[in-house]
Design a protein around this motif. Structure first.
Motif, mmCIF file in Angstrom:
data_model
loop_
_atom_site.group_PDB
_atom_site.id
_atom_site.type_symbol
_atom_site.label_atom_id
_atom_site.label_comp_id
_atom_site.label_asym_id
_atom_site.label_seq_id
_atom_site.Cartn_x
_atom_site.Cartn_y
_atom_site.Cartn_z
ATOM 1 N N PHE A 132 21.222 8.268 -4.479
ATOM 2 C CA PHE A 132 21.974 8.950 -3.242
ATOM 3 C C PHE A 132 20.555 9.863 -2.505
ATOM 4 O O PHE A 132 20.555 9.884 -1.280
ATOM 5 N N PRO A 133 20.219 10.839 -3.247
ATOM 6 C CA PRO A 133 18.913 11.603 -2.818
ATOM 7 C C PRO A 133 17.869 10.725 -1.998
ATOM 8 O O PRO A 133 17.606 11.153 -0.797
ATOM 9 N N ILE A 134 17.651 9.426 -2.572
ATOM 10 C CA ILE A 134 16.517 8.763 -2.141
ATOM 11 C C ILE A 134 17.237 8.012 -0.726
ATOM 12 O O ILE A 134 16.463 8.136 -0.009
ATOM 13 N N ALA A 135 18.205 7.616 -1.124
ATOM 14 C CA ALA A 135 18.785 6.915 0.114
ATOM 15 C C ALA A 135 18.951 7.981 1.456
ATOM 16 O O ALA A 135 18.347 7.482 2.506
ATOM 17 N N SER B 272 10.732 11.367 -7.843
ATOM 18 C CA SER B 272 11.449 11.235 -8.658
ATOM 19 C C SER B 272 12.500 10.216 -8.415
ATOM 20 O O SER B 272 13.110 9.763 -7.374
ATOM 21 N N LEU B 273 12.650 9.065 -9.397
ATOM 22 C CA LEU B 273 13.661 8.229 -9.224
ATOM 23 C C LEU B 273 14.848 8.425 -10.151
ATOM 24 O O LEU B 273 15.825 7.845 -10.593
ATOM 25 N N GLY B 274 14.913 9.881 -10.825
ATOM 26 C CA GLY B 274 15.849 10.218 -11.533
ATOM 27 C C GLY B 274 16.478 11.594 -11.433
ATOM 28 O O GLY B 274 16.382 12.423 -12.364
ATOM 29 N N GLN B 275 16.857 11.733 -10.017
ATOM 30 C CA GLN B 275 17.278 13.406 -9.861
ATOM 31 C C GLN B 275 18.447 13.472 -10.331
ATOM 32 O O GLN B 275 18.931 14.549 -10.571
ATOM 33 N N ARG C 201 0.715 10.397 -11.861
ATOM 34 C CA ARG C 201 0.793 10.221 -10.594
ATOM 35 C C ARG C 201 1.473 9.121 -9.726
ATOM 36 O O ARG C 201 1.700 8.141 -10.561
ATOM 37 N N GLY C 202 2.364 9.230 -8.990
ATOM 38 C CA GLY C 202 2.735 8.010 -8.053
ATOM 39 C C GLY C 202 3.821 7.604 -8.788
ATOM 40 O O GLY C 202 4.585 7.934 -9.459
ATOM 41 N N ILE C 203 3.627 6.163 -8.931
ATOM 42 C CA ILE C 203 4.409 5.344 -9.517
ATOM 43 C C ILE C 203 4.734 5.633 -10.942
ATOM 44 O O ILE C 203 5.780 5.294 -11.725
ATOM 45 N N TYR C 204 3.530 6.011 -11.625
ATOM 46 C CA TYR C 204 3.619 6.198 -13.050
ATOM 47 C C TYR C 204 4.664 7.211 -13.219
ATOM 48 O O TYR C 204 5.507 7.231 -14.093
ATOM 49 N N PHE C 205 4.774 8.447 -12.538
ATOM 50 C CA PHE C 205 5.553 9.427 -12.624
ATOM 51 C C PHE C 205 7.019 9.041 -12.222
ATOM 52 O O PHE C 205 7.967 9.212 -13.157
ATOM 53 N N SER C 206 7.115 8.247 -11.154
ATOM 54 C CA SER C 206 8.479 7.642 -10.865
ATOM 55 C C SER C 206 9.156 6.961 -11.951
ATOM 56 O O SER C 206 10.362 6.993 -12.376
ATOM 57 N N MET C 207 8.310 5.981 -12.621
ATOM 58 C CA MET C 207 8.804 5.134 -13.745
ATOM 59 C C MET C 207 9.291 5.988 -14.922
ATOM 60 O O MET C 207 10.495 5.857 -15.454
ATOM 61 N N VAL C 208 8.648 7.243 -15.215
ATOM 62 C CA VAL C 208 8.900 8.161 -16.096
ATOM 63 C C VAL C 208 10.314 8.870 -16.053
ATOM 64 O O VAL C 208 11.160 8.826 -16.746
ATOM 65 N N THR C 209 10.437 9.159 -14.720
ATOM 66 C CA THR C 209 11.604 10.086 -14.368
ATOM 67 C C THR C 209 12.722 9.085 -14.066
ATOM 68 O O THR C 209 14.002 9.654 -14.248
ATOM 69 N N GLY D 185 0.867 -1.106 -0.140
ATOM 70 C CA GLY D 185 -0.007 0.039 -0.219
ATOM 71 C C GLY D 185 0.787 1.239 0.019
ATOM 72 O O GLY D 185 0.293 2.390 -0.368
ATOM 73 N N LEU D 186 2.191 1.087 0.479
ATOM 74 C CA LEU D 186 2.922 2.334 0.529
ATOM 75 C C LEU D 186 3.681 2.307 -0.916
ATOM 76 O O LEU D 186 4.815 1.659 -0.947
ATOM 77 N N GLU D 187 3.142 2.732 -1.973
ATOM 78 C CA GLU D 187 3.550 2.501 -3.353
ATOM 79 C C GLU D 187 5.136 3.232 -3.286
ATOM 80 O O GLU D 187 5.735 2.564 -3.969
ATOM 81 N N LEU D 188 5.383 4.278 -2.828
ATOM 82 C CA LEU D 188 6.731 4.695 -2.882
ATOM 83 C C LEU D 188 7.652 3.992 -2.296
ATOM 84 O O LEU D 188 8.772 3.564 -2.749
ATOM 85 N N SER D 189 7.461 3.438 -0.975
ATOM 86 C CA SER D 189 8.261 2.433 -0.295
ATOM 87 C C SER D 189 8.461 1.018 -1.289
ATOM 88 O O SER D 189 9.621 0.693 -1.177
ATOM 89 N N GLU D 190 7.570 0.783 -1.696
ATOM 90 C CA GLU D 190 7.452 -0.514 -2.637
ATOM 91 C C GLU D 190 8.599 -0.395 -3.831
ATOM 92 O O GLU D 190 9.110 -1.012 -4.071
ATOM 93 N N VAL D 191 8.339 0.887 -4.277
ATOM 94 C CA VAL D 191 9.164 1.326 -5.604
ATOM 95 C C VAL D 191 10.620 1.501 -5.213
ATOM 96 O O VAL D 191 11.735 0.617 -5.700
ATOM 97 N N ILE D 192 10.743 2.302 -4.035
ATOM 98 C CA ILE D 192 12.423 2.276 -3.613
ATOM 99 C C ILE D 192 12.652 0.887 -3.257
ATOM 100 O O ILE D 192 13.953 0.530 -3.440
#
Lengths: 286, 341, 246
Positions: free
Chosen positions: B261-264, B82-85, B133-141, A83-90
């Motif tokens: 790094f920023p995510i970590a 973002s996964l692509g900083q 939104r959400g992961i869709y955005f992350s994927m693209v970034t 349910g925590l999408e962000l955490s799953e992705v990370i």
């Protein structure tokens, strides 16, 4: 051209299918897809070259191992983050990087890391010489799609899968354990990913950077096709596959890898949910 | 019969007293409030200027990475994960390098210009994905920087695989440290101020409920553009700064570890707190330097750390420490077996 | 010229016709109720009018201007405010800061009409809507407020926006009778001040007390239109509701 485009498209489809299946059922975006792919290839290589196992045994084993890793990843890590999408992705993303960079650190680089083709030789189709390996890939792709269709639409488990995909809580209330189904979906996605690796990697060298490439390609195909739609994956794979081949033939082969990006951006501008994405239009408009 | 136990959390008396600013009555209470705020500032000052030169370089890199982490955290709290900083970093780096190399502008112009141009280009790059939104955005970034890297590699623009070299260097180590530290604190306090302002509440609202923002008569796309612009400008500054620091820019500006790094740092320090990512960066920066000898295992350790933290301490270090500082915890018996909290 | 005129509105979701050639109009200063069984396309109609969905065909004429397909924020700024069936507060913000967000909209800037700080204005609006000013309630984060307050917060948003046409999407759902009784007068007051209101509602009894006109939808089609009294007599409406006593 027609033939190569076709083969290229099937390859793309195989790569993307695992990702799309997992996401479609359990809504887990498995960003370790690329890692699993390379892991599947390298395990096969290890079994074959280092341990001297027969090809098919080693391939089968590596597929099973990757499947188990997928399931374990769900059980151990993802189940706590549901349910925590962000955490799953990370979490999945970092696991993928761990796998890939670990392999890089262990020295997976170079020409020796290469799986042999199943059967050497080539046949002529429409006047074009095509390696038998590629034909095997196309056949396997078709069989895979067929099996998937039968499984999802004509078995009890497929029904449970569809149930969880549509309404997790309702599925829970009729006695389906969504956690179990999600775990299976991850295992299935990982197995498909490893299967694709076993089939496709003999065409080239196993390299870590390929892992990132695979993830990007899978994502691009899935985004263009619509994330949870198998039909979308098929269509998008063919679109990108043919465009790639066309670009490399008529424009420049160096631009091939840029094409999926361009396609994706155009699609996103026109139809954010992808060609076949049925995802709620309300959400998409905002 | 086994009795369950639960953890009880009570605010420390001093916390209860100092919550209200009018009640400050003793040095002890003032110290309770001031020390955690002053300590990092003074600590970084000392660290930045007193350590030997080699470690000063590490600290400058840590500062820059801290800014990247802050920018990531800001964007994430606007709902733009973002996964692509690295994309923003690279665009900033290449813009300022291009301005410096091709136009021959001096360093005090090329960095601000690079930041500005970079932020505009970055925002334009991400614009198509803003409907997601959400992961869709992350994927693209995640995809865009890796693809752009391919473009630079294959077309050979902006120096291709070689990159652009021979850029102007900073006048001295003292100035480098000063600028990076000032920029870090400016970013930190600026963002904190922004988030707390009424205008900043729109960004918070963006993540909480974008449809309600739309129903409030505000175009979410426009505010997302603003959020991306602010976030990417920070990263572009980092890129521009590092370009001049290294006197060159190359493909490595797109590298995955710059995105990781920023995510970590944010995850380790605590997402959504701004102070957390800073803390995370200060821990991870020197750590990653110490791990340099491990080569590619460095990224493995990062990623493993990231995974471990997100599973075991999802709130992050900063909120954890803040809780320890402000609350007394003790185990009490819970008849009926109430779970924690 | 009609104030709001809906012409042959149609929307399909992948083969399912959610709204099928619906037409009706609303006069200024009146309250229109939209009723119908579950899945009859009420909320879809609201989403089409307020721009959260784009119609396949048909027109939405607001003061003579076709607004069908415009962005939701644009439509909001033209003066059509809406609430959501599922409350959508900004959970991390205190209740009164929830109203500061709409106060930033171009519409509020253009309308002017308020002085002083946004915070004070937000607190004023909240007081009118039933948040006790001197209590801690307006300062609590929206995430811990009970449902009744969140529904009022939704109402407060359209008031803050100074919308002239307000669309309430199932405002009463999930509220106790006492809460409904306290909100109904507020709606009547809104009409007295010249606002036009569209209410999508399941609680027919409460709606019929205050509505001027009712539109009945069933399976995406309009099956009846008229005053509450006329609607109650219609056999087709009874059939659609089957089992619901009117």
């Amino acid at each position: 051209m027609l033939v190569y485009g076709f083969i290229n498209s099937v390859i793309l489809m195989m790569i993307a299918l695992g990702f799309s299946i997992t996401f479609g059922i359990s809504r887990v975006a498995n960003f370790s897809h690329g890692g699993f792919y390379i892991l599947g290839g390298i395990l096969t290589w290890y079994g074959l070259i280092k341990l001297g196992l027969p090809y098919f045994l080693s391939a089968g084993l590596s597929i099973i191992i990757v499947g188990i890793i997928g399931a374990v990843m769900y059980r151990v890590v993802l189940v706590r983050l549901r349910g925590l999408e962000l955490s799953e992705v990370i979490a999945t993303f970092s696991l993928g990087i761990v796998i890939l960079e670990l392999l890089r650190g262990l020295g997976v680089f170079g020409y020796e890391f290469r799986n042999p083709v199943f059967i050497d030789g080539s046949v002529e189709i429409f006047g074009v010489g095509v390696g038998i390996q590629r034909i095997i890939i196309v056949c396997a792709g078709a069989v895979l799609l067929l099996i998937l269709h039968v499984f999802v639409h004509h078995t009890k488990m497929g029904l449970a899968f569809r149930g969880v995909a549509q309404q997790e809580h309702t599925a829970l209330s009729v006695g389906i354990n969504p956690d179990q189904v999600s775990m299976l979906s991850l295992a299935m996605g990982s197995i498909m990913c490893a299967l694709a690796a076993v089939l496709i990697l003999p065409l080239g060298v196993i390299s870590v950077d390929e892992g990132y490439d695979i993830l990007i390609k899978a994502l691009a195909v899935c985004i263009i096709g619509g994330l949870e739609s198998t039909l979308g994956v098929l269509v998008a794979a063919f679109i990108i596959g043919y465009i790639e081949v066309l670009t490399s033939m008529y424009i420049s082969s160096s631009l091939t890898s840029v094409i999926p990006l361009a396609c994706m951006l155009v699609i996103l501008l026109i139809r954010p949910s992808g060609i076949f994405g049925k995802s709620k239009e309300i959400e998409e408009r905002v | 019969m086994s009795t369950e136990r639960r953890r009880e959390r009570i605010d420390r008396p001093i916390k209860a007293v100092t919550d209200d600013i009018f009640c400050l009555s003793s040095m002890r209470e003032i110290a309770y409030l001031v020390i955690p705020r002053i300590l990092p500032i003074v600590g970084l000052l000392l660290l930045g200027f007193l350590v030997p030169t080699y470690w000063r370089k590490v600290i400058v890199i840590t500062f820059i990475m801290g800014m990247m982490a802050l920018s990531w955290d800001f964007m994430a709290s606007c709902g733009l994960t973002s996964l692509g900083q690295a994309l923003f970093f690279a665009i900033g780096a290449y813009s300022s390098a291009a301005v410096n190399h091709y136009l021959g502008l001096p360093i005090y112009l090329s960095i601000p210009l690079g930041t500005l141009i970079g932020a505009i280009i970055s925002t334009a790059c991400i614009y198509p994905a803003l409907g997601l939104r959400g992961i869709y955005f992350s994927m693209v970034t995640l995809i865009i920087p890796l693809m752009l890297m391919r473009v630079v590699e294959t077309t050979g623009i902006l120096g291709g695989t070689e990159g652009i070299t021979g850029l102007t260097h900073f006048p001295g180590m003292f100035i480098t440290t000063t600028i990076s530290m000032a920029a870090l604190w400016a970013t930190f306090f600026g963002l904190r101020r922004l988030i707390d302002s009424d205008y900043g509440h729109i960004f918070v609202a963006l993540k909480d409920n974008d449809r309600a923002v739309e129903a409030s008569g505000l175009s979410i796309r426009w505010f997302k553009v603003q959020a991306i612009f602010i976030g990417s400008a920070i990263c572009c500054f980092c890129g521009a700064f590092m370009t001049h620091y290294y006197m060159s820019v190359g493909m490595s500006a797109f590298a995955v570890d710059l995105s990781i790094f920023p995510i970590a740092a944010s995850v380790v320090g605590g997402m959504g707190t701004l102070a957390g990512p800073l803390l995370g960066a200060i821990i991870l920066g020197p750590l990653s330097e110490a791990l340099r000898t491990f080569g590619s295992f460095r990224v493995v350790i990062y990623a493993a750390l990231l995974g471990t933290f997100i599973v075991t301490l999802p709130e992050g270090l900063f909120p954890y420490l803040a809780r320890k500082y402000q609350q007394i915890e003790r185990w009490v018996e819970a008849p009926g077996g109430i779970s924690e909290d | 010229m009609e104030y709001l005129k809906i012409e042959n509105l149609r929307k399909t979701f992948g083969g399912v016709v959610a709204v099928d050639n619906v037409s009706f109009d609303v006069e200024q200063g009146t309250l229109l109720g939209i009723i119908g069984p579950n899945g009859s396309g009420k909320t879809t109609t609201v989403n089409l009018i307020t721009g959260f969905l784009k119609p396949d065909s048909g027109k939405v004429l607001f003061k003579g201007r076709d607004i069908a397909g415009l962005r939701a924020s644009k439509i909001t700024n033209l003066g059509i405010g809406r609430t959501f069936q599922m409350v959508k507060p900004f959970y991390r913000l205190p209740a009164f800061k929830n109203l500061v967000v709409p106060l930033f909209s171009p519409r509020v800037k253009r309308m002017g009409g308020h002085y002083g700080e946004k915070d004070t204005l937000a607190l004023d609006i909240l007081e009118d809507i039933g948040f006790e000013r001197d209590s801690a309630v307006p300062y609590k984060p929206a995430s811990i407020l009970p449902h009744g307050y969140l529904k009022r917060l939704e109402m407060a948003r359209v008031i803050a926006l100074q919308s002239e046409l307000i669309v309430f999407d199932e405002l009463y759902s999930g509220l106790t009778l006492a809460e409904v009784a306290s909100i109904s007068p507020m709606i009547e007051k809104l009409i007295e001040t010249g606002k036009t209101i569209i209410m999508v509602e399941h609680r027919l009894k409460e709606l019929f007390k205050i509505a001027h006109k009712i539109v009945v939808l069933d399976q995406g089609k309009k099956i009846a239109e008229g005053s509450p009294r006329e609607i109650m007599k219609q056999p087709s409406v009874k059939k659609a509701y089957l089992g619901v006593e009117l």
